[in-house]
Enzyme design. Structure first.
Site, PDB file in Angstrom:
ATOM      1  N   GLY A  69       0.895  -1.191   0.004  1.00 45.15           N
ATOM      2  CA  GLY A  69      -0.006   0.244   0.068  1.00 45.15           C
ATOM      3  C   GLY A  69       0.870   1.171   0.152  1.00 45.15           C
ATOM      4  N   ARG A 104      13.992  10.633  -1.801  1.00 47.79           N
ATOM      5  CA  ARG A 104      14.680  11.551  -2.246  1.00 47.79           C
ATOM      6  C   ARG A 104      16.041  11.567  -1.138  1.00 47.79           C
ATOM      7  NH1 ARG A 104      14.715  16.045   0.865  1.00 47.79           N
ATOM      8  NH2 ARG A 104      15.701  17.896  -0.204  1.00 47.79           N
ATOM      9  N   ARG A 126       1.796  -5.066  -5.952  1.00 42.62           N
ATOM     10  CA  ARG A 126       1.796  -6.237  -5.243  1.00 42.62           C
ATOM     11  C   ARG A 126       2.087  -7.425  -6.275  1.00 42.62           C
ATOM     12  NH1 ARG A 126      -2.480  -3.510  -2.409  1.00 42.62           N
ATOM     13  NH2 ARG A 126      -1.634  -3.311  -0.069  1.00 42.62           N
ATOM     14  N   GLY A 134       5.418  -1.681   3.892  1.00 45.05           N
ATOM     15  CA  GLY A 134       4.523  -2.376   5.089  1.00 45.05           C
ATOM     16  C   GLY A 134       5.154  -3.631   5.637  1.00 45.05           C
ATOM     17  N   ASP A 135       4.599  -4.377   6.433  1.00 44.82           N
ATOM     18  CA  ASP A 135       5.300  -5.723   7.159  1.00 44.82           C
ATOM     19  C   ASP A 135       5.228  -7.007   5.922  1.00 44.82           C
ATOM     20  OD1 ASP A 135       2.443  -5.977   7.360  1.00 44.82           O
ATOM     21  OD2 ASP A 135       2.878  -7.556   9.021  1.00 44.82           O
ATOM     22  N   GLY A 136       4.256  -6.713   5.313  1.00 47.63           N
ATOM     23  CA  GLY A 136       3.983  -7.670   3.906  1.00 47.63           C
ATOM     24  C   GLY A 136       5.423  -7.338   3.054  1.00 47.63           C
ATOM     25  N   THR A 182       3.858   3.124   5.538  1.00 49.64           N
ATOM     26  CA  THR A 182       2.117   2.682   5.289  1.00 49.64           C
ATOM     27  C   THR A 182       1.338   3.523   6.297  1.00 49.64           C
ATOM     28  OG1 THR A 182       0.674   0.851   6.227  1.00 49.64           O
ATOM     29  CG2 THR A 182       2.901   0.839   7.286  1.00 49.64           C
ATOM     30  N   ASP A 221      -1.307   2.713   7.934  1.00 50.82           N
ATOM     31  CA  ASP A 221      -1.905   2.043   8.942  1.00 50.82           C
ATOM     32  C   ASP A 221      -1.025   1.922  10.046  1.00 50.82           C
ATOM     33  OD1 ASP A 221      -3.743   1.299   7.074  1.00 50.82           O
ATOM     34  OD2 ASP A 221      -2.799  -0.650   6.680  1.00 50.82           O
ATOM     35  N   ASP A 275       1.100   0.031  11.613  1.00 49.18           N
ATOM     36  CA  ASP A 275       0.848  -1.223  12.056  1.00 49.18           C
ATOM     37  C   ASP A 275       2.073  -2.028  12.057  1.00 49.18           C
ATOM     38  OD1 ASP A 275       0.644  -1.501   9.377  1.00 49.18           O
ATOM     39  OD2 ASP A 275      -0.857  -3.002   9.366  1.00 49.18           O
ATOM     40  N   GLY A 280      -7.962   0.929   7.853  1.00 50.25           N
ATOM     41  CA  GLY A 280      -7.493   0.137   9.177  1.00 50.25           C
ATOM     42  C   GLY A 280      -8.252  -0.985   9.648  1.00 50.25           C
ATOM     43  N   ARG A 281      -8.374  -2.039   8.505  1.00 47.05           N
ATOM     44  CA  ARG A 281      -9.191  -3.320   9.001  1.00 47.05           C
ATOM     45  C   ARG A 281      -8.629  -4.206  10.130  1.00 47.05           C
ATOM     46  NH1 ARG A 281     -10.322  -5.818   3.504  1.00 47.05           N
ATOM     47  NH2 ARG A 281     -10.340  -3.705   3.087  1.00 47.05           N
TER      48      ARG A 281
HETATM   49  P1  ADP Z   1       2.431  -4.168   2.707  1.00 44.80           P
HETATM   50  O1  ADP Z   1       3.950  -4.177   2.458  1.00 44.80           O
HETATM   51  O2  ADP Z   1       1.765  -2.927   2.836  1.00 44.80           O
HETATM   52  O3  ADP Z   1       2.325  -4.959   3.998  1.00 44.80           O
HETATM   53  P2  ADP Z   1       1.440  -6.539   1.383  1.00 44.80           P
HETATM   54  O4  ADP Z   1       1.103  -7.286   2.599  1.00 44.80           O
HETATM   55  O5  ADP Z   1       0.343  -6.363   0.148  1.00 44.80           O
HETATM   56  O6  ADP Z   1       1.655  -4.794   1.578  1.00 44.80           O
HETATM   57  O7  ADP Z   1       2.860  -6.953   0.762  1.00 44.80           O
HETATM   58  C1  ADP Z   1       3.483  -6.309  -0.494  1.00 44.80           C
HETATM   59  C2  ADP Z   1       4.234  -7.480  -1.335  1.00 44.80           C
HETATM   60  O8  ADP Z   1       5.238  -7.853  -0.490  1.00 44.80           O
HETATM   61  C3  ADP Z   1       3.411  -8.581  -1.790  1.00 44.80           C
HETATM   62  O9  ADP Z   1       2.758  -8.289  -3.026  1.00 44.80           O
HETATM   63  C4  ADP Z   1       4.564  -9.515  -2.348  1.00 44.80           C
HETATM   64  O10 ADP Z   1       5.131  -9.207  -3.490  1.00 44.80           O
HETATM   65  C5  ADP Z   1       5.405  -9.233  -0.851  1.00 44.80           C
HETATM   66  N1  ADP Z   1       5.364 -10.048   0.078  1.00 44.80           N
HETATM   67  C6  ADP Z   1       4.321 -10.159   1.016  1.00 44.80           C
HETATM   68  N2  ADP Z   1       4.577 -11.165   1.822  1.00 44.80           N
HETATM   69  C7  ADP Z   1       5.450 -11.955   1.441  1.00 44.80           C
HETATM   70  C8  ADP Z   1       6.125 -13.338   1.851  1.00 44.80           C
HETATM   71  N3  ADP Z   1       5.685 -13.981   2.682  1.00 44.80           N
HETATM   72  N4  ADP Z   1       7.138 -13.919   0.983  1.00 44.80           N
HETATM   73  C9  ADP Z   1       7.516 -12.999  -0.031  1.00 44.80           C
HETATM   74  N5  ADP Z   1       6.993 -11.948  -0.416  1.00 44.80           N
HETATM   75  C10 ADP Z   1       6.096 -11.355   0.383  1.00 44.80           C
END
Ligand code: ADP
Length: 334
Positions: free
Chosen positions: A11, A21, A72, A102-104, A126, A128, A130, A171-172
């Site tokens: 996100g 920058r 994503r 974010g953490d993803g 992010t 959020d 979080d 913020g779900r």
């Molecule tokens: P955010 O970073 O905002 O939390 P997402 O959860 O959508 O967003 O994760 C962003 C991207 O990070 C995903 O589309 C994917 O490319 C990568 N990603 C997320 N989780 C994993 C994972 N367990 N292993 C590898 N890549 C991941």
């Protein structure tokens, strides 16, 4: 160190550009080249990148979104993808990858690090907020500001018609935006996941509070800030039930993606400047699998998994005063 790369993933958040920058300018200061991968991890797999020089980041700090675009990339979870990304990074001679997300996205960085010799560094971006272990994420303050401006406007029209308004914020899974925006806008109620374990039980509570407020203040506006996805059937169905129970007209405003956009506020710009510079410094120091952030206004470098190992709690003091303000309405006599 001669060459690093940066990408923005997941996100998007206001302040990501300010962070890019800061990375580019700090790298230039140390004589390090920077490339930016586009569309999150997709760019890493498809070798879609551009060189980033100081001239590319002029007039950027105030811009929302991200010049690198975000994305994503579900396939990045596969081992083959991480291996391909590692091969692509090696082909370009990249020594460290800085991931703003974010953490993803941080999970993605760790997955890559299992198959790549270079360093990975996460920068929390992010709306959020979080991400566990640090005070705030880049974009969070702007999102509160955006929600706040909208709630203030909603209140004007709610007052004019003596209505209940349900304002849905993002913020779900985390109620940071909801709680902060509710307190700062003096909303009458806030419904966020951490504070509403049983939303059905809450309905009676909400109804009683609305009725008490009306007894006290006469017909007046009543603002409820709610996080998305809390009520089965959505916020519109909650509004319908509330209208039926209270006999007061209840309207809905869903803020949605506007909360992601806009020019970053000063706190987000400053945080982005600091974290971008600090991440480059940590890369030079040889750190790997870390996340940078601030704790009590001090810059910190933490193991990246801290970001997801526990759920970040809401500020207990904000929760306490929100509850106290809420209770006052019920205790006061008309
Ligand atoms: P955010 O970073 O905002 O939390 P997402 O959860 O959508 O967003 O994760 C962003 C991207 O990070 C995903 O589309 C994917 O490319 C990568 N990603 C997320 N989780 C994993 C994972 N367990 N292993 C590898 N890549 C991941």
């Amino acid at each position: 160190m001669r060459k690093i790369a940066v990408l923005t993933s997941g996100g998007d958040a206001p302040g990501m550009n300010a962070c890019i920058r800061s990375i580019v300018l700090t790298a230039e200061h140390f004589g390090i080249q920077v490339i930016g991968y586009k569309h999150g991890y997709n760019g890493l797999l498809e070798q879609e990148y551009l060189p980033l020089r100081p001239k590319n980041v002029l007039n950027l700090i105030q811009r929302g979104g991200t010049i690198l675009r975000s994305g994503r990339c579900l396939s990045f979870k596969q081992v083959d993808s991480a291996k391909l990304a590692a091969k692509n990074l090696e082909a370009l001679g990249i020594e460290a990858l800085l991931v703003i997300g974010g953490d993803g996205s941080f999970h993605g960085a760790c997955h890559l690090a299992d198959y790549w010799q270079g360093q990975v560094i996460g920068l929390p971006g992010t709306i959020d907020n979080d991400i566990s272990g640090i005070d705030a994420t880049i974009g969070y303050y702007t999102a509160i500001e955006t929600a706040l401006e909208s709630i203030d406007k909603v209140r004007d029209t709610a007052d004019a018609f003596e209505r209940i308004f349900l304002v849905e914020v993002m913020g779900r899974h985390a109620g940071f935006i909801g709680l902060s925006a509710a307190l700062a806008s003096a909303a009458d109620q806030v419904l966020v996941p951490e504070l509403c374990q049983d939303i059905h039980a809450e309905l009676d509570n909400i109804t009683q509070h609305v009725l008490a407020a009306h007894r006290q203040r006469g017909n007046s506006s009543y603002i409820i800030v709610t996080a998305e996805n809390l009520w089965p059937g959505g916020v519109t169905s909650l509004a319908q039930m509330l209208s039926e129970k209270t006999k007061v007209e209840c309207r809905v405003v869903i803020l949605g993606h506007v909360q992601r956009g806009g020019s970053p506020v000063s706190q987000d710009r400053l945080l982005a400047c600091k974290l971008g510079a600090f991440a480059v410094e940590r890369a030079l120091a040889g750190d790997n699998r870390i996340m940078v952030g601030e704790v009590n206004n001090q810059l910190v470098a933490l193991p990246i998994q801290v970001s997801w190992e526990s759920q970040k709690p809401l500020d207990p003091y904000l929760v306490k005063i929100q509850q106290e303000f809420f209770d006052i309405t019920r205790k006061l006599n008309p």
